[in-house]
Each structure stands twice: as C-alpha cells, then as structure tokens.
Scaffold this motif. Structure first.
Motif, short mmCIF file in Angstrom:
data_model
loop_
_atom_site.label_atom_id
_atom_site.label_comp_id
_atom_site.label_asym_id
_atom_site.label_seq_id
_atom_site.Cartn_x
_atom_site.Cartn_y
_atom_site.Cartn_z
N ILE A 57 -5.95 54.86 -30.42
CA ILE A 57 -5.40 56.12 -30.82
C ILE A 57 -5.37 56.42 -32.07
O ILE A 57 -6.53 56.83 -33.05
N LEU A 58 -4.84 55.71 -32.89
CA LEU A 58 -4.18 55.61 -34.23
C LEU A 58 -5.31 54.80 -35.28
O LEU A 58 -6.00 55.10 -35.59
N LEU A 59 -6.30 53.35 -34.25
CA LEU A 59 -7.17 52.77 -34.83
C LEU A 59 -8.36 54.06 -35.01
O LEU A 59 -9.15 53.94 -36.36
N LYS A 60 -8.35 55.45 -34.24
CA LYS A 60 -9.68 55.68 -33.51
C LYS A 60 -9.09 56.66 -35.37
O LYS A 60 -10.33 57.18 -36.31
N LYS A 61 -8.15 57.46 -35.12
CA LYS A 61 -7.94 58.19 -35.93
C LYS A 61 -7.72 57.89 -37.78
O LYS A 61 -9.13 58.35 -37.83
N GLN A 62 -7.81 56.29 -37.58
CA GLN A 62 -8.22 56.35 -39.44
C GLN A 62 -9.97 55.65 -39.57
O GLN A 62 -9.84 55.32 -40.28
N GLY A 63 -9.84 55.93 -38.16
CA GLY A 63 -12.07 55.29 -38.15
C GLY A 63 -12.10 53.69 -38.95
O GLY A 63 -12.92 53.40 -38.65
N VAL A 64 -10.97 52.80 -38.18
CA VAL A 64 -10.80 51.46 -38.22
C VAL A 64 -11.87 50.72 -37.17
O VAL A 64 -12.08 51.73 -36.59
N SER A 65 -12.98 50.22 -37.54
CA SER A 65 -13.93 49.31 -36.75
C SER A 65 -12.91 48.18 -36.68
O SER A 65 -12.80 47.56 -37.13
N ALA A 66 -12.72 47.90 -34.64
CA ALA A 66 -12.01 47.10 -34.23
C ALA A 66 -12.53 46.49 -33.60
O ALA A 66 -12.76 47.16 -31.86
N PHE A 67 -12.56 45.14 -33.35
CA PHE A 67 -13.21 44.09 -32.26
C PHE A 67 -11.82 43.47 -32.08
O PHE A 67 -11.39 42.09 -32.06
N ALA A 68 -11.41 43.66 -30.48
CA ALA A 68 -10.54 42.87 -29.79
C ALA A 68 -11.11 41.79 -29.25
O ALA A 68 -12.14 42.34 -28.09
#
Length: 120
Positions: free
Chosen positions: A102-113
């Motif tokens: 949720i936090l990553l989405k809120k910041q708009g960061v493109s994250a690859f797990a």
C-alpha cells in the motif's frame, strides 16, 4: 540511469544487492552506480572493491535518490515515503506484506519483487 545499491538495515542480513563485478557491468553500459557506504562489508566486499569497479561510494540519502534502487530487503517506511513515482525498486520486497505494498503504491514507486519471479 543512476542506479543505487543500498546497505541492508535488517539485523543479521549479510547479503548485498550487487557485487563489484555486477557494478562494473552496469558502469560498462553507461550507468552511474552509487553504492551506500559499507553496503558490502557484511559480505566481505569493501568500499574500495566497488570503487575499483567503477562504483561511487555515497551516503544513504544520496543513494535513495537514484532512479533504480537495488536492495535485498525493503527500506523502512520513513525512507519509502521520500521516494517518488519516477523511481524503481528491485529486491526481496515481501509481496504479501499488504502495508508495504500500500505504501509503495501510494508513493507511485514501480517495485519488482524478486520473490515473484518465475523460476522455471
């Protein structure tokens, strides 16, 4: 592209997201690579090793401003809220940790797990 390699902050985590050899490959592709001071020490990799392969040793604050962040484990929430939608993260990002997602989405960061990568 500016690529940043973070030092791990989880107690007991000795891994680092890039070796001097991988840093050299990125530099050879015309990327600048910032390595957080002592990022590799727990993995027996010195700052000098990274510098000898083209990496630049920097503070955590400067590394966190990189276009692409490489890490083993995610940074803490206080650091994530400073990230922008123009940044990318790659690492073990706990895809089932709903609060983190949720936090990553809120910041708009493109994250690859990395945990989500197919392993065939």
């Amino acid at each position: 592209m500016k690529i940043g390699v973070l030092k791990e902050i989880i107690k007991g985590e000795a891994r680092v997201a890039a070796t001097p050899e991988t840093v050299k490959k990125m530099v050879d592709l015309s990327h600048s690579v910032l390595i957080e001071t002592d990022a590799g020490v727990q993995a027996s990799i010195s700052n000098e090793d990274y510098k000898n392969h083209g990496g630049e040793i920097s503070s955590r604050d400067l590394v966190l401003q990189s276009d692409l962040l490489l890490m083993v484990r995610p940074p803490d929430d206080k650091e994530i809220i400073k990230l922008t939608s123009k940044q990318f993260m790659v690492g073990m990002l706990e895809p089932f940790n709903n609060d983190l997602q949720i936090l990553l989405k809120k910041q708009g960061v493109s994250a690859f797990a990395l945990e989500a990568l197919p392993r065939n």
